[in-house]
Motif scaffolding. Structure first.
Motif, PDB file in Angstrom:
ATOM      1  N   ALA A 127      -6.191 -13.477   3.852  1.00  0.00           N
ATOM      2  CA  ALA A 127      -6.453 -14.818   4.376  1.00  0.00           C
ATOM      3  C   ALA A 127      -7.070 -15.737   3.315  1.00  0.00           C
ATOM      4  O   ALA A 127      -7.435 -16.874   3.604  1.00  0.00           O
ATOM      5  N   GLY A 128      -7.164 -15.274   2.078  1.00  0.00           N
ATOM      6  CA  GLY A 128      -7.841 -16.046   1.037  1.00  0.00           C
ATOM      7  C   GLY A 128      -6.975 -17.123   0.420  1.00  0.00           C
ATOM      8  O   GLY A 128      -5.829 -16.880   0.054  1.00  0.00           O
ATOM      9  N   THR A 129      -7.557 -18.322   0.309  1.00  0.00           N
ATOM     10  CA  THR A 129      -6.873 -19.451  -0.347  1.00  0.00           C
ATOM     11  C   THR A 129      -7.797 -20.133  -1.355  1.00  0.00           C
ATOM     12  O   THR A 129      -7.439 -21.172  -1.904  1.00  0.00           O
ATOM     13  N   GLN A 130      -8.959 -19.591  -1.587  1.00  0.00           N
ATOM     14  CA  GLN A 130      -9.951 -20.220  -2.456  1.00  0.00           C
ATOM     15  C   GLN A 130      -9.434 -20.294  -3.902  1.00  0.00           C
ATOM     16  O   GLN A 130      -8.743 -19.399  -4.371  1.00  0.00           O
ATOM     17  N   SER A 131      -9.831 -21.366  -4.578  1.00  0.00           N
ATOM     18  CA  SER A 131      -9.549 -21.469  -6.017  1.00  0.00           C
ATOM     19  C   SER A 131     -10.810 -21.172  -6.827  1.00  0.00           C
ATOM     20  O   SER A 131     -10.739 -20.907  -8.020  1.00  0.00           O
ATOM     21  N   THR A 132     -11.976 -21.227  -6.166  1.00  0.00           N
ATOM     22  CA  THR A 132     -13.251 -20.875  -6.798  1.00  0.00           C
ATOM     23  C   THR A 132     -14.130 -20.163  -5.771  1.00  0.00           C
ATOM     24  O   THR A 132     -14.183 -20.567  -4.606  1.00  0.00           O
ATOM     25  N   VAL A 133     -14.794 -19.124  -6.229  1.00  0.00           N
ATOM     26  CA  VAL A 133     -15.727 -18.378  -5.388  1.00  0.00           C
ATOM     27  C   VAL A 133     -17.012 -18.217  -6.184  1.00  0.00           C
ATOM     28  O   VAL A 133     -16.971 -17.989  -7.400  1.00  0.00           O
ATOM     29  N   ASN A 134     -18.148 -18.343  -5.519  1.00  0.00           N
ATOM     30  CA  ASN A 134     -19.432 -18.082  -6.161  1.00  0.00           C
ATOM     31  C   ASN A 134     -19.856 -16.656  -5.853  1.00  0.00           C
ATOM     32  O   ASN A 134     -20.003 -16.292  -4.686  1.00  0.00           O
ATOM     33  N   ALA A 135     -20.043 -15.858  -6.899  1.00  0.00           N
ATOM     34  CA  ALA A 135     -20.483 -14.466  -6.742  1.00  0.00           C
ATOM     35  C   ALA A 135     -22.002 -14.425  -6.845  1.00  0.00           C
ATOM     36  O   ALA A 135     -22.559 -14.704  -7.905  1.00  0.00           O
ATOM     37  N   PRO A 136     -22.693 -14.088  -5.749  1.00  0.00           N
ATOM     38  CA  PRO A 136     -24.157 -14.038  -5.769  1.00  0.00           C
ATOM     39  C   PRO A 136     -24.647 -12.683  -6.291  1.00  0.00           C
ATOM     40  O   PRO A 136     -24.553 -11.672  -5.598  1.00  0.00           O
ATOM     41  N   VAL A 137     -25.154 -12.659  -7.505  1.00  0.00           N
ATOM     42  CA  VAL A 137     -25.583 -11.410  -8.140  1.00  0.00           C
ATOM     43  C   VAL A 137     -27.086 -11.464  -8.394  1.00  0.00           C
ATOM     44  O   VAL A 137     -27.602 -12.469  -8.901  1.00  0.00           O
ATOM     45  N   ARG A 138     -27.774 -10.382  -8.041  1.00  0.00           N
ATOM     46  CA  ARG A 138     -29.216 -10.288  -8.283  1.00  0.00           C
ATOM     47  C   ARG A 138     -29.506  -9.202  -9.307  1.00  0.00           C
ATOM     48  O   ARG A 138     -28.965  -8.105  -9.240  1.00  0.00           O
ATOM     49  N   PHE A 139     -30.359  -9.555 -10.269  1.00  0.00           N
ATOM     50  CA  PHE A 139     -30.920  -8.597 -11.223  1.00  0.00           C
ATOM     51  C   PHE A 139     -32.384  -8.403 -10.856  1.00  0.00           C
ATOM     52  O   PHE A 139     -33.087  -9.369 -10.555  1.00  0.00           O
ATOM     53  N   ALA A 140     -32.848  -7.167 -10.886  1.00  0.00           N
ATOM     54  CA  ALA A 140     -34.252  -6.876 -10.599  1.00  0.00           C
ATOM     55  C   ALA A 140     -34.702  -5.740 -11.501  1.00  0.00           C
ATOM     56  O   ALA A 140     -33.911  -4.898 -11.912  1.00  0.00           O
TER      57      ALA A 140
END
Length: 194
Positions: A127-140
């Motif tokens: 169902a994906g049509t996105q041209s940009t996605v934000n990947a939320p990545v955490r470093f700890a």
């Protein structure tokens, strides 16, 4: 003709003399010089006090025990479904996965300075049509069970058609952690969708 032969002989003699002088001046580099001094250097051993003094004055050293970097369990992938249809494979718009992690460390003056990075991918679902996605990545970073660093980054990932996936890379540099030696330090990375 006589002049040219004489000139060639003089040039040859000058070249031989220069070569001989150069060989004399490089004797110390190639094992020449005083044999007793060379033997003394080969058999020398440093006292513990001399080693400690040299370490104090040395440049920052690469840590022999760089903390491990691990993907926090449960955060190795992210899934985004449309219209509240969580878990429906046909409604999956995109997913992200973490492929690789890396780190390196330098210890100096009571600190361990870490450069850490992650490589991952975002893939469009049915169902994906996105041209940009934000990947939320955490470093700890945890030191002896206590969080000493935690940052979340929103990494833009461009999904150019016709490709339905794209790679992302995030590198953090110079994260300083107090370090005396012997602490239990772990670097964590993963998706943080909250």
């Amino acid at each position: 003709m006589k002049k040219s032969i004489s000139l060639m002989l003089r040039l040859s003699a000058t070249g031989l003399l220069a070569g001989a002088l150069a060989a004399c001046s490089m004797g110390g580099l190639f094992g020449g010089g005083n044999a007793a001094q060379n033997q003394q250097l080969q058999n020398a051993t440093a006292t513990p006090a001399a080693v400690a003094q040299a370490q104090t004055n040395a440049l920052p050293a690469i840590a022999t025990q760089c903390p491990p970097i691990r993907v926090r369990p449960g955060t190795e992938a992210m899934f985004y479904y449309g219209n509240g249809r969580t878990g429906d494979p046909k409604a999956l718009q995109y997913q992200g996965v973490i492929d690789e992690t890396s780190r390196n460390c330098v210890v100096s003056n009571g600190l361990i300075t870490v450069n850490m990075g992650v490589v991952g991918r975002v893939l469009l679902g049915p169902a994906g049509t996105q041209s940009t996605v934000n990947a939320p990545v955490r470093f700890a970073v945890e030191r002896d069970g206590q969080a000493v660093f935690s940052e979340k980054y929103s990494i833009p990932v461009a999904l150019a058609q016709p490709a339905r996936s794209a790679e992302f890379v995030k590198v953090l540099e110079n994260v300083a952690i107090p370090y005396l030696g012997g602490e239990d330090i772990t670097i964590w990375v993963g998706f943080d969708t909250k």
